[in-house]
Motif scaffolding. Structure first.
Motif, short mmCIF file in Angstrom:
data_model
loop_
_atom_site.label_atom_id
_atom_site.label_comp_id
_atom_site.label_asym_id
_atom_site.label_seq_id
_atom_site.Cartn_x
_atom_site.Cartn_y
_atom_site.Cartn_z
N LYS A 51 19.64 -36.17 -26.91
CA LYS A 51 18.89 -35.37 -25.93
C LYS A 51 19.85 -34.33 -25.37
CE LYS A 51 15.50 -38.37 -26.37
NZ LYS A 51 14.24 -38.06 -27.09
N LEU A 52 19.35 -33.50 -24.49
CA LEU A 52 20.23 -32.52 -23.87
C LEU A 52 20.73 -33.04 -22.53
CD1 LEU A 52 18.49 -29.16 -24.84
CD2 LEU A 52 20.32 -30.40 -25.98
N THR A 53 19.91 -32.96 -21.50
CA THR A 53 20.35 -33.43 -20.18
C THR A 53 19.86 -34.84 -19.88
OG1 THR A 53 18.44 -32.41 -19.12
CG2 THR A 53 20.45 -31.09 -19.29
N GLU A 88 28.78 -42.76 -26.75
CA GLU A 88 28.38 -41.38 -26.50
C GLU A 88 29.17 -40.39 -27.35
OE1 GLU A 88 29.48 -39.48 -22.66
OE2 GLU A 88 30.22 -41.46 -22.12
N ASP A 89 30.32 -40.81 -27.91
CA ASP A 89 31.07 -39.93 -28.80
C ASP A 89 30.38 -39.76 -30.15
OD1 ASP A 89 33.04 -39.78 -26.84
OD2 ASP A 89 34.18 -41.45 -27.69
N PHE A 90 29.51 -40.71 -30.50
CA PHE A 90 28.85 -40.68 -31.79
C PHE A 90 27.53 -39.90 -31.76
CE2 PHE A 90 31.65 -44.15 -33.24
CZ PHE A 90 31.93 -43.68 -34.51
N THR A 91 27.15 -39.41 -30.61
CA THR A 91 25.95 -38.58 -30.56
C THR A 91 26.32 -37.14 -30.89
OG1 THR A 91 24.00 -38.04 -29.24
CG2 THR A 91 26.13 -37.99 -28.12
N SER A 92 25.35 -36.35 -31.30
CA SER A 92 25.63 -34.96 -31.63
C SER A 92 26.01 -34.18 -30.37
CB SER A 92 24.43 -34.31 -32.32
OG SER A 92 23.31 -34.32 -31.47
N GLN A 93 26.91 -33.24 -30.54
CA GLN A 93 27.45 -32.48 -29.40
C GLN A 93 26.64 -31.20 -29.19
OE1 GLN A 93 30.36 -33.86 -27.58
NE2 GLN A 93 29.34 -35.49 -28.74
N GLU A 94 25.42 -31.38 -28.69
CA GLU A 94 24.54 -30.23 -28.46
C GLU A 94 25.14 -29.29 -27.41
OE1 GLU A 94 22.01 -30.07 -30.34
OE2 GLU A 94 21.82 -32.12 -31.07
N PHE A 95 24.96 -27.99 -27.64
CA PHE A 95 25.50 -26.99 -26.72
C PHE A 95 24.98 -27.20 -25.30
CE2 PHE A 95 25.31 -22.85 -24.60
CZ PHE A 95 26.64 -22.46 -24.70
N GLY A 96 23.69 -27.56 -25.19
CA GLY A 96 23.07 -27.69 -23.87
C GLY A 96 23.41 -28.95 -23.12
N LYS A 97 24.30 -29.80 -23.68
CA LYS A 97 24.67 -31.05 -23.01
C LYS A 97 25.71 -30.84 -21.91
CE LYS A 97 23.93 -34.64 -26.53
NZ LYS A 97 23.52 -35.73 -25.65
N PHE A 98 26.32 -29.64 -21.87
CA PHE A 98 27.47 -29.43 -20.98
C PHE A 98 27.34 -28.13 -20.20
CE2 PHE A 98 28.80 -31.58 -24.88
CZ PHE A 98 29.48 -32.68 -24.43
N THR A 99 28.11 -28.05 -19.12
CA THR A 99 28.42 -26.75 -18.51
C THR A 99 29.82 -26.36 -19.00
OG1 THR A 99 29.43 -27.76 -16.53
CG2 THR A 99 27.06 -27.28 -16.46
N TYR A 100 30.11 -25.07 -18.99
CA TYR A 100 31.36 -24.60 -19.60
C TYR A 100 32.11 -23.66 -18.66
CZ TYR A 100 29.05 -26.27 -23.84
OH TYR A 100 28.39 -27.04 -24.77
N GLN A 101 33.45 -23.74 -18.79
CA GLN A 101 34.30 -22.80 -18.07
C GLN A 101 35.48 -22.43 -18.96
OE1 GLN A 101 35.78 -24.11 -14.27
NE2 GLN A 101 37.09 -22.33 -13.99
N PHE A 102 35.68 -21.14 -19.16
CA PHE A 102 36.83 -20.68 -19.93
C PHE A 102 38.10 -20.83 -19.08
CE2 PHE A 102 39.84 -17.28 -20.95
CZ PHE A 102 40.09 -17.55 -22.29
#
Length: 213
Positions: A51-53, A88-102
């Motif tokens: 899932k995403l969130t 949770e490491d074995f689930t796909s790493q969908e872009f929408g699962k996280f917030t991001y900061q450079f």
């Protein structure tokens, strides 16, 4: 899968992973992992609907119990079959699962990487944040550091031996997870990747786990 304890003792397992990658970025991928050897884990099957969130839907079939068990949403930070990878490491790493900061740019081996902080949107995640090194040339993960809910670095995952398939799909053939708390280590060493296997959603249902081969 290679598992090594703090004393250097090592065991090996073989497994197969099948993944249904979804074109819709708002819908998570589906995957199933099937343990092949040794005998004590043979036939163990793990199914994940990303899932995403929301919490991922995850189930595991344990041959000794002859039943399918659902992985509770609050238990996905636990170790997967004694490895240093969490559920949770074995689930796909969908872009929408996280917030991001450079954070910055820096050298990573012979390349330049963007260093990105990503925080899970899933509130039951075992991680407060992850720091990822992504090379600028091919947008490949090179390293991810995992921080627990208290903010301490607990694990590091390294990616290597990238190979290109069909002229466009890059896949790392070696993933190494090191646990900084207990000194244990787990590596996933991949053989061959195969694409366009005509999988469908019906291949990733809970009721089929006991029958998968």
């Amino acid at each position: 899968m290679i598992l090594r304890n703090a004393q250097g003792q090592q065991t090996k397992r073989t497994l197969q992973i099948r993944t249904l990658e979804r074109v819709n970025g708002k819908v998570g991928d589906k995957s199933v992992l099937i343990m092949r050897t040794p005998a004590d884990v043979k036939g163990t099957t793990f199914l994940s609907h990303a899932k995403l969130t929301k919490p991922d839907d995850q189930w595991i079939f344990l041959p000794a119990l002859k039943r399918v068990k659902r992985i509770a949403s609050v238990n996905k930070s636990g170790p997967f079959l004694g490895s240093e990878f969490a559920y949770e490491d074995f689930t796909s790493q969908e872009f929408g699962k996280f917030t991001y900061q450079f954070l910055r740019q820096e050298k990573c081996g012979s390349r330049i990487c963007d260093v990105i902080e990503r925080k899970p949107l899933y509130r039951h995640s075992g991680y407060s944040k992850q720091i990822a090194w992504i090379d600028q040339k091919d947008a490949q993960f090179r390293r991810i550091e995992f921080f627990n809910r208290a903010g301490s670095r607990v694990k590091t995952l390294k990616f290597s031996d990238y190979r290109k398939y069909s002229g466009r799909f890059w896949r790392a053939h070696r993933l190494e997870m090191t646990n900084h708390r207990n000194g244990k280590f787990t590596a996933l060493v991949f053989g061959q990747f195969a694409f366009n296997r005509k999988l469908s959603s019906s291949d990733f249902v809970k009721g089929s786990l006991a029958r998968l081969r």
